[in-house]
Design a protein around this motif. Structure first.
Motif, PDB file in Angstrom:
ATOM      1  N   LEU A 113      -8.529 -18.392 -14.842  1.00 10.47           N
ATOM      2  CA  LEU A 113      -9.525 -18.687 -15.866  1.00 10.47           C
ATOM      3  C   LEU A 113     -10.103 -17.424 -16.499  1.00 10.47           C
ATOM      4  O   LEU A 113     -10.689 -17.476 -17.576  1.00 10.47           O
ATOM      5  N   THR A 114      -9.969 -16.315 -15.830  1.00 11.88           N
ATOM      6  CA  THR A 114     -10.460 -15.046 -16.380  1.00 11.88           C
ATOM      7  C   THR A 114      -9.351 -14.414 -17.218  1.00 11.88           C
ATOM      8  O   THR A 114      -8.193 -14.829 -17.174  1.00 11.88           O
ATOM      9  N   LYS A 115      -9.714 -13.371 -17.964  1.00  8.03           N
ATOM     10  CA  LYS A 115      -8.707 -12.587 -18.667  1.00  8.03           C
ATOM     11  C   LYS A 115      -8.468 -11.270 -17.947  1.00  8.03           C
ATOM     12  O   LYS A 115      -7.903 -10.320 -18.494  1.00  8.03           O
ATOM     13  N   ALA A 116      -8.892 -11.235 -16.694  1.00  7.60           N
ATOM     14  CA  ALA A 116      -8.715 -10.033 -15.878  1.00  7.60           C
ATOM     15  C   ALA A 116      -7.253  -9.901 -15.449  1.00  7.60           C
ATOM     16  O   ALA A 116      -6.517 -10.890 -15.367  1.00  7.60           O
ATOM     17  N   LYS A 117      -6.855  -8.687 -15.136  1.00  2.00           N
ATOM     18  CA  LYS A 117      -5.523  -8.444 -14.591  1.00  2.00           C
ATOM     19  C   LYS A 117      -5.547  -8.778 -13.102  1.00  2.00           C
ATOM     20  O   LYS A 117      -6.375  -8.256 -12.350  1.00  2.00           O
ATOM     21  N   VAL A 118      -4.664  -9.676 -12.672  1.00  4.06           N
ATOM     22  CA  VAL A 118      -4.606 -10.068 -11.271  1.00  4.06           C
ATOM     23  C   VAL A 118      -3.514  -9.272 -10.568  1.00  4.06           C
ATOM     24  O   VAL A 118      -2.353  -9.288 -10.982  1.00  4.06           O
ATOM     25  N   ILE A 119      -3.881  -8.585  -9.512  1.00  2.40           N
ATOM     26  CA  ILE A 119      -2.957  -7.749  -8.747  1.00  2.40           C
ATOM     27  C   ILE A 119      -2.877  -8.313  -7.331  1.00  2.40           C
ATOM     28  O   ILE A 119      -3.855  -8.289  -6.579  1.00  2.40           O
ATOM     29  N   ARG A 120      -1.748  -8.845  -6.953  1.00  5.75           N
ATOM     30  CA  ARG A 120      -1.587  -9.414  -5.620  1.00  5.75           C
ATOM     31  C   ARG A 120      -1.246  -8.316  -4.618  1.00  5.75           C
ATOM     32  O   ARG A 120      -0.455  -7.426  -4.901  1.00  5.75           O
ATOM     33  N   TYR A 121      -1.860  -8.407  -3.448  1.00  2.00           N
ATOM     34  CA  TYR A 121      -1.471  -7.488  -2.371  1.00  2.00           C
ATOM     35  C   TYR A 121      -0.903  -8.285  -1.202  1.00  2.00           C
ATOM     36  O   TYR A 121      -1.182  -9.484  -1.053  1.00  2.00           O
ATOM     37  N   GLY A 122      -0.065  -7.651  -0.404  1.00  5.05           N
ATOM     38  CA  GLY A 122       0.582  -8.331   0.714  1.00  5.05           C
ATOM     39  C   GLY A 122      -0.434  -8.936   1.659  1.00  5.05           C
ATOM     40  O   GLY A 122      -1.510  -8.386   1.884  1.00  5.05           O
ATOM     41  N   HIS A 123      -0.066 -10.070   2.225  1.00  8.66           N
ATOM     42  CA  HIS A 123      -1.008 -10.808   3.062  1.00  8.66           C
ATOM     43  C   HIS A 123      -1.571  -9.959   4.199  1.00  8.66           C
ATOM     44  O   HIS A 123      -0.826  -9.486   5.065  1.00  8.66           O
ATOM     45  N   SER A 124      -2.878  -9.732   4.137  1.00 10.19           N
ATOM     46  CA  SER A 124      -3.601  -8.946   5.149  1.00 10.19           C
ATOM     47  C   SER A 124      -2.969  -7.576   5.368  1.00 10.19           C
ATOM     48  O   SER A 124      -3.100  -6.993   6.446  1.00 10.19           O
ATOM     49  N   ASP A 125      -2.301  -7.054   4.341  1.00 11.82           N
ATOM     50  CA  ASP A 125      -1.670  -5.726   4.405  1.00 11.82           C
ATOM     51  C   ASP A 125      -2.676  -4.709   3.868  1.00 11.82           C
ATOM     52  O   ASP A 125      -2.809  -4.520   2.658  1.00 11.82           O
ATOM     53  N   MET A 126      -3.374  -4.074   4.769  1.00 15.89           N
ATOM     54  CA  MET A 126      -4.450  -3.179   4.365  1.00 15.89           C
ATOM     55  C   MET A 126      -3.938  -1.891   3.719  1.00 15.89           C
ATOM     56  O   MET A 126      -4.614  -1.322   2.858  1.00 15.89           O
ATOM     57  N   ALA A 127      -2.753  -1.457   4.101  1.00 13.08           N
ATOM     58  CA  ALA A 127      -2.176  -0.280   3.446  1.00 13.08           C
ATOM     59  C   ALA A 127      -1.864  -0.607   1.986  1.00 13.08           C
ATOM     60  O   ALA A 127      -2.118   0.217   1.083  1.00 13.08           O
ATOM     61  N   ASP A 128      -1.329  -1.796   1.753  1.00 15.89           N
ATOM     62  CA  ASP A 128      -1.016  -2.214   0.385  1.00 15.89           C
ATOM     63  C   ASP A 128      -2.292  -2.392  -0.429  1.00 15.89           C
ATOM     64  O   ASP A 128      -2.368  -1.977  -1.596  1.00 15.89           O
ATOM     65  N   LEU A 129      -3.313  -2.998   0.178  1.00 18.16           N
ATOM     66  CA  LEU A 129      -4.581  -3.172  -0.530  1.00 18.16           C
ATOM     67  C   LEU A 129      -5.189  -1.818  -0.889  1.00 18.16           C
ATOM     68  O   LEU A 129      -5.636  -1.612  -2.021  1.00 18.16           O
ATOM     69  N   ARG A 130      -5.197  -0.891   0.052  1.00 13.83           N
ATOM     70  CA  ARG A 130      -5.773   0.433  -0.218  1.00 13.83           C
ATOM     71  C   ARG A 130      -5.029   1.140  -1.344  1.00 13.83           C
ATOM     72  O   ARG A 130      -5.637   1.722  -2.251  1.00 13.83           O
ATOM     73  N   ALA A 131      -3.691   1.070  -1.300  1.00 11.89           N
ATOM     74  CA  ALA A 131      -2.889   1.742  -2.327  1.00 11.89           C
ATOM     75  C   ALA A 131      -3.149   1.143  -3.706  1.00 11.89           C
ATOM     76  O   ALA A 131      -3.290   1.881  -4.700  1.00 11.89           O
ATOM     77  N   LYS A 132      -3.242  -0.179  -3.778  1.00 10.33           N
ATOM     78  CA  LYS A 132      -3.440  -0.830  -5.072  1.00 10.33           C
ATOM     79  C   LYS A 132      -4.874  -0.653  -5.568  1.00 10.33           C
ATOM     80  O   LYS A 132      -5.110  -0.542  -6.776  1.00 10.33           O
ATOM     81  N   ALA A 133      -5.827  -0.617  -4.646  1.00 10.36           N
ATOM     82  CA  ALA A 133      -7.212  -0.338  -5.040  1.00 10.36           C
ATOM     83  C   ALA A 133      -7.335   1.073  -5.592  1.00 10.36           C
ATOM     84  O   ALA A 133      -8.001   1.310  -6.616  1.00 10.36           O
ATOM     85  N   LYS A 134      -6.697   2.006  -4.931  1.00  6.45           N
ATOM     86  CA  LYS A 134      -6.724   3.411  -5.369  1.00  6.45           C
ATOM     87  C   LYS A 134      -6.097   3.560  -6.751  1.00  6.45           C
ATOM     88  O   LYS A 134      -6.659   4.199  -7.654  1.00  6.45           O
ATOM     89  N   GLU A 135      -4.939   2.915  -6.925  1.00  3.49           N
ATOM     90  CA  GLU A 135      -4.235   2.995  -8.207  1.00  3.49           C
ATOM     91  C   GLU A 135      -5.064   2.378  -9.327  1.00  3.49           C
ATOM     92  O   GLU A 135      -5.183   2.947 -10.424  1.00  3.49           O
ATOM     93  N   ALA A 136      -5.652   1.208  -9.052  1.00  7.39           N
ATOM     94  CA  ALA A 136      -6.448   0.524 -10.071  1.00  7.39           C
ATOM     95  C   ALA A 136      -7.674   1.338 -10.448  1.00  7.39           C
ATOM     96  O   ALA A 136      -8.004   1.480 -11.636  1.00  7.39           O
ATOM     97  N   ARG A 137      -8.357   1.896  -9.457  1.00  3.36           N
ATOM     98  CA  ARG A 137      -9.564   2.658  -9.744  1.00  3.36           C
ATOM     99  C   ARG A 137      -9.234   3.964 -10.461  1.00  3.36           C
ATOM    100  O   ARG A 137      -9.899   4.344 -11.439  1.00  3.36           O
ATOM    101  N   GLU A 138      -8.205   4.657 -10.000  1.00  2.00           N
ATOM    102  CA  GLU A 138      -7.884   5.960 -10.584  1.00  2.00           C
ATOM    103  C   GLU A 138      -7.228   5.846 -11.953  1.00  2.00           C
ATOM    104  O   GLU A 138      -7.185   6.826 -12.704  1.00  2.00           O
ATOM    105  N   SER A 139      -6.737   4.639 -12.302  1.00  2.00           N
ATOM    106  CA  SER A 139      -6.143   4.456 -13.626  1.00  2.00           C
ATOM    107  C   SER A 139      -7.193   4.551 -14.725  1.00  2.00           C
ATOM    108  O   SER A 139      -6.879   4.867 -15.874  1.00  2.00           O
ATOM    109  N   GLY A 140      -8.428   4.247 -14.366  1.00  2.00           N
ATOM    110  CA  GLY A 140      -9.502   4.253 -15.361  1.00  2.00           C
ATOM    111  C   GLY A 140      -9.421   3.123 -16.357  1.00  2.00           C
ATOM    112  O   GLY A 140     -10.166   3.103 -17.353  1.00  2.00           O
TER     113      GLY A 140
END
Length: 397
Positions: A145-172
């Motif tokens: 329902l949002t127009k936000a970009k949805v980025i899926r991370y592996g189920h309970s994969d904290m390394a994947d979540l951290r990497a994607k959070a870092k990439e999203a934040r540092e992309s600006g």
């Protein structure tokens, strides 16, 4: 006359669902949804209800609903922002906030509605949402329902979540970034790694959003997964349902006063849908009082879950990675899963097959939901049926 195009589409696709073992048959109950149910003139041990604590049939809730209905009527008569807010709604929300350990809470018509309401009220174009790949369908739809970009991370994969959070934040590229997870994953019974999620969120300034539909009333002394980990002051959005452990119907969002004020001003289900009826609200209040006043029901729930899970494992079945009363019996093949459930039905055990699209293809399971109201005799009947059907279908020796 019905559209020929529509008729052709429906016939073809319904036929395919039936052939693939993916068509779900709905069985009406002739009794309350308790530990034993009645359908088509027969009684079954019921292992398919989300009525964790047995409160759906509790006389205290029934009495509260009846008295509120007599006093206020069967419906609330309007949306919350006009004159559909009763003193009962205010009382429920105050009790929910105290129960969840937050400043405030707001009630909605369903848990599904909560995810439609809260995500879209906060996230939009120019934002990003990090979502666990096994999140509930209502979260997925809420994100759509949002127009936000949805980025899926592996189920309970904290390394994947951290990497994607870092990439999203540092992309600006994004103004706001939210991480969304179920507290307890309803198909497998595993618990989200909330302490690690919170650490990652704080490192990259992520909004935290936990849908605790299957954790509320079950974990954290009943207050849920967030309380279980002692994170009540570090989670922005706590979503809960009033239709599982609470035993009634509805949902809620708990958080800061500012979060709740914003949802009351901008969440569309709150603004445009008639509020919960008085009887329902009063029954929910009674349920919260019961859960806060005693842990007896939660203790019985966990005892029954441990008994059933131990019994299934002793027979040779796999219950996966469950860490909660949710007890999947993993089978795999969709058609075999449906056949297994059908044979249990013939043996007097109601435990529904869960197949694609609810779970990924090839991961079919019969999901068992023990409750506080089951007796050892009922669970033994279920285990005996599992043993008989398992041997018959060559799943155990």
């Amino acid at each position: 006359m019905a559209s020929k195009t529509l008729s052709s589409f429906l016939l073809q696709n319904l036929t395919e669902l039936r052939e693939q073992g993916l068509y779900n048959t709905i069985d009406p109950l002739e009794s309350p949804n308790g530990p034993v149910i009645r359908m088509k003139g027969r009684e079954f041990v019921n292992l398919s209800s989300n009525n964790y604590l047995g409160l759906a049939t509790d006389k205290r809730l029934v009495d509260a609903a009846v008295q509120a209905t007599i006093r206020f009527g069967v419906g609330s008569g309007a949306v919350r922002t006009i004159n559909g807010t009763l003193t009962l709604h205010v009382e429920l929300e105050e009790k929910l906030a105290a129960f969840k350990g937050t400043e405030a809470a707001v009630a909605f018509q369903s848990g599904f509605n909560c995810n439609m309401a809260a995500i879209s009220a906060v996230m939009g174009a120019g934002d990003a949402i990090l979502s666990d790949e096994l999140n509930h369908a209502s979260i997925i739809d809420g994100c759509r329902l949002t127009k936000a970009k949805v980025i899926r991370y592996g189920h309970s994969d904290m390394a994947d979540l951290r990497a994607k959070a870092k990439e999203a934040r540092e992309s600006g590229a994004f103004e706001k970034i939210m991480v969304i997870t179920d507290g307890v994953f309803s198909m497998d019974g595993d618990i989200a790694k909330l302490p690690e999620i919170v650490d990652i969120a704080e490192a990259y300034d992520l909004i935290t959003y936990v849908d605790d539909a299957h954790g509320s009333g079950v974990l954290g002394g009943g207050a849920g997964t967030v309380k279980h980990f002692g994170l009540s002051d570090r989670i922005d959005f706590q979503i809960g349902t009033l239709s599982k452990a609470v035993g009634v119907v509805g949902g809620y969002v708990a958080g800061t006063q500012e979060v709740v004020d914003w949802l009351k001003a901008r969440s569309r289900p709150f603004l445009f849908s008639t509020s919960l009826p008085p009887g329902t609200v009063a029954a929910c209040i009674a349920a919260i009082d019961i859960m806060q006043g005693s842990k007896e029901l939660q203790e019985r729930l966990w005892e029954n879950a441990a008994y059933l899970q131990k019994g299934l494992k002793a027979l040779g079945f796999s219950t996966g990675h469950t860490a909660t009363p949710i007890t999947p019996c993993l089978i795999g093949d969709e058609e075999k899963t449906q056949r297994f459930s059908a044979r249990l039905y013939e043996e007097g055990i109601y435990a529904k097959a869960i197949v694609f699209p609810t779970v990924p293809k090839g991961t079919g399971r019969v999901r068992n939901m023990p409750t506080a109201e089951h007796t050892t005799e009922m669970l033994d009947r279920a285990l005996a049926a599992y043993e008989k059907v398992g041997r018959e279908l060559g799943m155990i020796r």
